[in-house]
Design an enzyme around this catalytic site. Structure first.
Site, PDB file in Angstrom:
ATOM      1  N   ALA A 155       1.518  -4.269 -11.531  1.00  0.00           N
ATOM      2  CA  ALA A 155       2.609  -4.904 -12.259  1.00  0.00           C
ATOM      3  C   ALA A 155       2.741  -6.385 -11.932  1.00  0.00           C
ATOM      4  CB  ALA A 155       3.925  -4.180 -11.948  1.00  0.00           C
TER       5      ALA A 155
ATOM      6  N   GLY B  93       2.181   0.835 -11.099  1.00  0.00           N
ATOM      7  CA  GLY B  93       3.423   0.071 -11.154  1.00  0.00           C
ATOM      8  C   GLY B  93       4.047   0.026  -9.774  1.00  0.00           C
TER       9      GLY B  93
ATOM     10  N   HIS C  27      -4.314  -5.552 -12.098  1.00  0.00           N
ATOM     11  CA  HIS C  27      -4.468  -4.531 -11.053  1.00  0.00           C
ATOM     12  C   HIS C  27      -3.155  -3.829 -10.757  1.00  0.00           C
ATOM     13  CE1 HIS C  27      -2.384  -7.225  -8.376  1.00  0.00           C
ATOM     14  NE2 HIS C  27      -2.749  -6.610  -7.277  1.00  0.00           N
TER      15      HIS C  27
ATOM     16  N   HIS D  77       0.835  -1.197   0.000  1.00  0.00           N
ATOM     17  CA  HIS D  77       0.000   0.000   0.000  1.00  0.00           C
ATOM     18  C   HIS D  77       0.875   1.254   0.000  1.00  0.00           C
ATOM     19  CE1 HIS D  77      -3.480  -2.518   1.884  1.00  0.00           C
ATOM     20  NE2 HIS D  77      -3.308  -2.741   0.591  1.00  0.00           N
ATOM     21  N   PHE D  78       0.377   2.305  -0.644  1.00  0.00           N
ATOM     22  CA  PHE D  78       1.195   3.514  -0.766  1.00  0.00           C
ATOM     23  C   PHE D  78       0.324   4.738  -0.993  1.00  0.00           C
ATOM     24  CE2 PHE D  78       0.981   1.840  -5.200  1.00  0.00           C
ATOM     25  CZ  PHE D  78       0.421   2.942  -5.839  1.00  0.00           C
ATOM     26  N   ILE D  79       0.933   5.887  -0.738  1.00  0.00           N
ATOM     27  CA  ILE D  79       0.433   7.184  -1.201  1.00  0.00           C
ATOM     28  C   ILE D  79       1.544   7.770  -2.052  1.00  0.00           C
ATOM     29  CG2 ILE D  79      -0.314   9.507  -0.549  1.00  0.00           C
ATOM     30  CD1 ILE D  79      -1.147   8.267   2.188  1.00  0.00           C
TER      31      ILE D  79
END
Length: 410
Positions: A337, A312, A335, A166-168
């Site tokens: 890479a 990615g 959804h 998970h990221f922002i």
């Protein structure tokens, strides 16, 4: 795309890869299990980012007749993407300096301070429409008393990122404009719901002497049974929570951007191309003239004309795409890479120093409290997103390409 149909399959498996490329052996074993399901509609699908999951491959899509399979949705119910484009030139974030470094560095640090990541939650409960609504409709959830604590927990978890992949991200598109992208899901709620109903399904399947072997980890619930209905209630609750979770984080990031931009520039921020979509869920849809339950586990819905997000790896490219509504994939696409290395494998193959050097060379600002495990999510651990996109030209069309300039991770 090519089709596998042999003595290991009851139904075909459609694979969106080059014909001489097979997914890893464990992924194919799971795909063969899917093809044997007696309630499978038409065929099983593997997207170009497919890799081994629990029970069902990640990057897998199936349609089922009258049943739902908790492990074919997965433990992070509602995991998905949010995106917003802005009218701000991304170059300003690197050019303007502040007491906290560049404007970009200041923003990334502020996001990391204000949005809990990893296992962190809010210290005080936050407003959460999804859980308030669930309390109002409590009779839908009371039969599963062991899960009711999730309704209170949600108020502490809404608007938090989580960990893992998970990221922002703050990103720059090919025209030089700033975009905001968020990847997150239902936090611990989805895992608790999945594990609870998978165990219920296992017990019921054993009682029914199901033809689906327990070791396949694809225990199912007929949708007309009380247990099937309860899973659908809780799954849809987790989906709504995940959607709200991403929306709350997006509002927080926008607020932080507006604060810094207002302080250091004369720019007026505006937003467009707002997207919030899931890639771990099951939903009733009609395909080939029959209403079925489409399970997308690490796959994005891509109906004709529908906008979606395919990220990615950090430091790489991500895409906003428009769906082409391909019926053979049940209107689905990849959804992301897809992993090339497991998290453990990536940690063994790449050092923290290598990853940090790579991010620095690419001009990426990283916001992360603990750097020791940064290799788990480095771009080398993932497939090349452009190779993945090349395998799904009949599923989606790119409309915007973006590259990472700043990222917050758990």
């Amino acid at each position: 795309m090519y089709v596998i149909y042999n003595d290991k399959t009851r139904r075909p498996i459609k694979v969106w890869l080059e014909k001489d490329v097979l997914p890893e052996e464990t992924c194919m074993a799971q795909a063969y299990n899917l093809s044997q399901l007696p309630f499978l509609h038409k065929w099983a699908c593997l997207m170009p980012d497919t890799h081994t999951g629990k029970g069902m491959p990640i990057g897998g899509v199936i349609a089922t007749d009258g049943v739902v399979i908790p492990n074919a949705v997965g433990v992070d119910i509602g995991c998905g993407m949010a995106f917003t484009a802005t009218n701000l030139r991304a170059g300003l974030l690197r050019e303007i300096t502040t007491p906290n470094g560049t404007l970009l560095q200041g923003m990334i640090g502020d996001i990391l301070r204000n949005i809990p990541v990893g296992f962190a939650h809010h210290k005080q409960p936050r407003p959460c429409y999804t859980m308030d609504q669930a309390v109002y409709e409590i009779e839908k959830y009371e039969p599963d008393g062991e899960l009711l604590g999730l309704l209170d927990a949600g108020a502490f978890q809404v608007g938090t990122l989580g960990g893992g992949n998970h990221f922002i991200e703050l990103q720059e598109d090919d025209d030089g404009y700033l975009g905001i992208m968020i990847h997150s899901g239902s936090r611990n709620i989805g895992k608790t719901v999945c594990d609870y109903f998978h165990n219920k399904a296992r017990a019921l399947n054993q009682r029914w002497h199901s033809a689906v072997p327990d070791e396949a980890r694809l225990a199912f619930l007929p949708v007309e049974t009380p247990e099937g209905q309860q899973y659908i209630h809780w799954m849809e609750l987790a989906l709504a929570f995940a959607y709200e979770n991403r929306a709350k984080m997006m509002l927080e990031v926008r607020s932080i951007l507006e604060k810094w931009v207002g302080k250091y520039t004369q720019e007026q921020l505006s937003y467009s191309h707002e997207i919030n979509c899931h890639h771990n869920y099951a939903a009733p849809e009609t395909h080939y003239g029959k209403q079925v339950w489409v399970h997308r586990k690490g796959a994005t819905r891509a109906e004709n004309g529908e906008l979606a997000v395919i990220p990615g790896a950090m430091g790489s490219y991500s895409y906003v795409v428009i769906g082409l509504g391909n019926p053979e994939s049940f209107c689905s696409s990849s959804h992301g890479a897809g992993r090339r290395y497991s998290r453990t494998g990536a940690m063994a193959a790449f050092t923290c120093e290598q990853v940090m050097h790579d991010l620095h060379e690419r001009g990426v600002v990283l916001g992360k409290g603990r750097k020791a495990d940064v290799a788990e999510e480095c771009r080398f651990a993932y497939k090349d997103i452009d190779e993945v996109m090349a395998q799904q030209t009949e599923l989606v069309r790119p409309v915007k390409r973006l590259h990472t300039i700043g990222v917050v991770k758990g």
